[in-house]
Scaffold this active site. Structure first.
Site, PDB file in Angstrom:
ATOM      1  N   SER A   1       3.842   2.276   8.228  1.00 16.26           N
ATOM      2  CA  SER A   1       3.748   1.394   7.209  1.00 16.26           C
ATOM      3  C   SER A   1       4.946   1.284   6.355  1.00 16.26           C
ATOM      4  CB  SER A   1       2.655   1.967   6.196  1.00 16.26           C
ATOM      5  OG  SER A   1       1.467   1.803   6.908  1.00 16.26           O
TER       6      SER A   1
ATOM      7  N   HIS B   1       0.841  -1.153   0.230  1.00 18.93           N
ATOM      8  CA  HIS B   1       0.102   0.037  -0.146  1.00 18.93           C
ATOM      9  C   HIS B   1       0.779   1.157  -0.024  1.00 18.93           C
ATOM     10  CE1 HIS B   1       0.090  -0.105   4.398  1.00 18.93           C
ATOM     11  NE2 HIS B   1       0.306   1.220   4.426  1.00 18.93           N
TER      12      HIS B   1
ATOM     13  N   ASP C   1       1.006  -7.767   2.267  1.00 21.78           N
ATOM     14  CA  ASP C   1       1.282  -6.119   1.857  1.00 21.78           C
ATOM     15  C   ASP C   1       2.572  -5.793   1.983  1.00 21.78           C
ATOM     16  OD1 ASP C   1       0.759  -3.523   1.575  1.00 21.78           O
ATOM     17  OD2 ASP C   1      -0.543  -3.278   3.518  1.00 21.78           O
TER      18      ASP C   1
HETATM   19  N1  ARG Z   1      -4.401   0.313   7.245  1.00 19.41           N
HETATM   20  C1  ARG Z   1      -3.271   0.324   6.450  1.00 19.41           C
HETATM   21  C2  ARG Z   1      -2.580   1.606   7.263  1.00 19.41           C
HETATM   22  O1  ARG Z   1      -3.019   2.606   7.339  1.00 19.41           O
HETATM   23  C3  ARG Z   1      -3.415   0.625   5.007  1.00 19.41           C
HETATM   24  C4  ARG Z   1      -3.803  -0.776   4.364  1.00 19.41           C
HETATM   25  C5  ARG Z   1      -4.271  -0.451   3.095  1.00 19.41           C
HETATM   26  N2  ARG Z   1      -5.105  -1.214   2.666  1.00 19.41           N
HETATM   27  C6  ARG Z   1      -6.698  -0.980   2.237  1.00 19.41           C
HETATM   28  N3  ARG Z   1      -7.628  -1.863   2.037  1.00 19.41           N
HETATM   29  N4  ARG Z   1      -6.729   0.312   2.049  1.00 19.41           N
HETATM   30  O2  ARG Z   1      -1.223   1.512   7.040  1.00 19.41           O
END
Ligand code: ARG
Length: 722
Positions: free
Chosen positions: A656, A86, A221
């Protein structure tokens, strides 16, 4: 100022009993002996200098800022970078077309020549840090407190730029503890970054928004990039002559696997927390700000998704923007629910009461929360309107772009002498237009515009509507109670604006004229709403922010004084390098339910829904799983591939892509999410429920090797099997 610095040093270095073991985003360069000793006690096996040193290559040298808001890590002697899928998402989408759809099908460079340059993507290495509290306090000592909030950014910028003038480095000065300390961070930014590998989206984003922010999780991811430099190893614009960067340090990778209780350490760039948010701030969030944002985003997302599902080209075009909006739509919804469930408002009230008791007889502090109450009472009646403007009216990409043209309108309205300003504004508008028009999907925007205009009318007190605007809609398009009125209005805007017609835009921008701009229906809408806010509410809002800034600084100064010698303190996250330590850790999310600490490939297959938008899988993965073709990546205990695991580390957005390291400093996973039950974490860390969700490095490597066939990537790594 000097005094505060002294207190802070005392706080970070000498503090005795560690509070909650896993809470804390520590500045690695200011790791006190007590904190380091606690890390060792919990399982850390490396020296302080191996973590962070100015004189020798160390772990900190492998941790980078990836793009504008993520973390990455260097994993080979040739500048190979691991980060999240992501985080690479925008670059992957930009490299994709309907014919070469890397988002959908994945991409694996089998040689360096096949790697794909990602325009605009940069990575930054941390060069040095210094405490500049004294210099900053010298600069700001004569500025009246209520002007400081506005003036500070420019002052910090100027000081920072002076530090790095002529060096090619970039510097940023960041307030810590709400302005009770200032640290200077110097970075080296590399601009030639290339895509090396990515799994298809049905691995990298498996589970989509349904599973986002949730455990148990089965998302792969990750994505892989490489940083290039000129022959001297220095940053350079993209060139075919550039060579892979030889980094100071790269992380070894362990495929031994993890078990419950193992030490975990996460390095990276957490973007923002507000752990000293007041009860008033929490209430404003749960009553007004979060519900407004959530309801408006929900609809905007619905309109976008409808078009994305119809057309693969639109899917690629909107993918990255959609994901960003969706990510924090779900976050803020969950945040509100958890703040309420965990009674954070009441907890904050209790904290504030304790503070006020401590402060009794201390004039600087004793009335602090009365003042907080006053400023929140004054601002609260207008907060919803601001949310509806930001997340509603400017949630239409067309109106948001139109709003950026206010600067041009402004420059054009000045006298002759302001020619330079006009030229600059034109250049800015031109490049903003390129970005806007390439990402604009008119079909969804038209629906968004109709919806948000109606929502503002319905949900915002009539006394706060922009003067004359709704009367105009009523007169031209019909009854304000009918949805169709807003549909006719938005149809009229998109059909008649010059901003959606390239020829008309080009004509305009080559000879810009305020009369044309102000006649444009999209621009006038933006202008009407901006003006309404600027003339009627901006002063109040600035005053609210100023007071918040002043009171916040005093509050933290008091808290530091109160906790001196009692409690270790770390500054709120602010996108500076941090280390957080904890352990692999299962948990119980609710009565009678226990969550295991890992997920497996079998679990991936259990979630498989053929043809589904979020839960489809590549045929190859299914085949490999069926044949148990796991190679060296199989887990010894489960005889399966471990896909994800959770740990008790304290992280947040910005982390992330962060490396999860074991006690020896070897890479065991990539952090990519937080769990739903602790989504109140930005405001209050929950020591029982807070978990970081990580993709196991063995799953990453299995996908690279067996699905991508990219053994070239595996061969570059320093793999540790024992
Ligand atoms: N929740 C994750 C973060 O903020 C991002 C995941 C991205 N995936 C998604 N389905 N939008 O680091």
């Amino acid at each position: 100022m000097k005094k505060f610095t002294f207190i802070l040093v005392a706080c970070t270095i000498m503090l005795k009993p560690m509070a909650k073991a896993d809470e804390g985003m520590w500045l690695p360069m200011l790791l006190g002996e007590q904190v380091y000793a606690d890390m060792v006690k919990k399982g850390l096996k490396v020296t302080k200098e191996q973590l962070y040193s100015m004189n020798q290559a160390c772990i900190k040298d492998a941790i980078i800022i990836f793009g504008g808001g993520c973390t990455g890590e260097i994993v080979s002697k040739e500048g190979l970078i691991f980060t999240n899928h992501h985080c690479g998402y925008g670059a992957i989408a930009s490299a994709s077309s309907v014919e070469h759809n890397y988002l959908k099908d994945g991409f694996w460079a089998k040689s360096k020549a096949e790697e794909i340059y990602s325009p605009g993507l940069t990575v930054q290495f941390l060069v040095k840090i210094a405490d500049v509290s004294n210099q900053v306090s010298e600069k700001i000592k004569d500025i009246p407190a209520k002007e400081l909030n506005q003036k500070l950014p420019a002052i910090l910028n100027e000081l920072a730029n002076k530090e790095t003038e002529g060096t090619g480095f970039e510097a940023r000065i960041v307030p810590m503890f709400k302005g009770n300390q200032y640290l200077l961070f110097v970075y080296e930014r590399y601009k030639d970054v290339r895509l090396v590998g990515t799994p298809p989206e049905n691995i990298g984003k498996f589970g989509g928004d349904t599973d986002n922010w949730e455990w148990p999780r089965h998302t792969g991811d990750f994505s892989i990039f490489r940083v290039y430099a000129n022959k001297e190893g220095k940053p350079a614009e993209y060139s075919a002559d550039n060579v892979p960067l030889k980094p100071k340090y790269s992380l070894p990778v362990s495929i031994k696997g993890v078990k419950d209780g193992d030490y975990t350490m996460i390095w990276g760039y957490p973007g923002g927390t507000n752990r000293y948010e007041t009860s008033f701030g929490v209430k404003l969030k749960t009553d007004i700000e979060n519900p407004s944002l959530v309801s408006l985003r929900e609809k905007r997302l619905e309109f976008m998704l409808k078009e994305m599902k119809k057309d693969p080209a639109v899917k690629i075009q909107l993918a990255s923007y959609y994901a960003q909006v969706a990510n924090y739509w779900k976050f803020f919804d969950g945040e509100s629910k958890q703040l309420l469930k965990h009674k954070v408002f009441e907890e904050k009230q209790a904290d504030e009461k304790a503070f006020t008791t401590w402060a009794s007889g201390k004039p600087e502090y004793e009335n602090l929360f009365k003042e907080y109450e006053k400023i929140y009472n004054e601002w609260r009646p207008y907060a919803k309107q601001l949310s509806y403007m930001k997340e509603g009216i400017f949630g239409s990409p067309l109106i948001a772009f139109a709003n950026t043209l206010l600067a041009l309108d402004n420059a054009l309205s000045q006298k002759e002498s302001y020619k330079e300003g006009v030229t600059k504004a034109i250049e800015t508008a031109k490049s903003a237009y390129e970005r806007f028009i390439n990402s604009e999907n008119v079909a969804s925007d038209k629906n968004i515009l109709a919806f948000v205009t109606e929502a503002f009318y319905t949900d915002i007190d009539a006394s706060q509507h922009p003067a004359g605007f709704y009367e105009m809609i009523n007169k031209k398009f019909g009854d304000l109670k009918n949805k169709s009125t807003y549909e006719s209005f938005s149809k009229d805007v998109v059909s008649n604006t010059i901003l959606l017609d390239k020829t008309k835009w080009n004509n305009f921008i080559s000879n810009p004229d305020t009369a044309i701009l102000r006649k444009d229906p999209a621009f006038s809408m933006a202008r009407i709403f901006s003006t309404n806010f600027n003339l009627r509410y901006a002063t109040l809002f600035n005053e609210f922010n100023n007071q918040n800034f002043i009171l916040g600084k005093t509050y933290l100064k008091g808290v530091l004084e109160m906790n001196k010698g009692k409690k270790a303190m770390y500054p709120d996250a602010n996108f500076t390098m941090r280390v957080s330590y904890g352990k692999v850790n299962s948990y119980s999310p609710k009565d009678a339910v226990n969550y295991n600490y890992y997920t497996t490939l079998s679990g991936v297959l259990d979630k498989y829904k053929p043809g589904d938008y979020e839960f489809d899988l590549p045929t190859k993965l299914i085949e490999l799983a069926k044949n148990k073709d796991f190679g060296q990546y199989a887990d010894a205990t489960t005889k399966d591939i471990v896909v994800g695991f959770i740990s008790s580390n304290d992280i947040t957005g910005g982390n992330s892509g962060s490396p999860v390291l074991n006690g020896k400093g070897e890479l065991i996973g990539l952090a990519f999410d937080g769990n739903y039950e602790a989504l109140s974490h930005k405001i209050k860390f929950d020591k029982d429920l807070n978990r970081t969700i990580n993709v196991d490095i063995r799953y990453v490597l299995w996908v690279v090797d067996k699905i991508g066939g990219a053994t070239n990537i595996i061969n570059e790594l320093d793999l540790r099997k024992m």
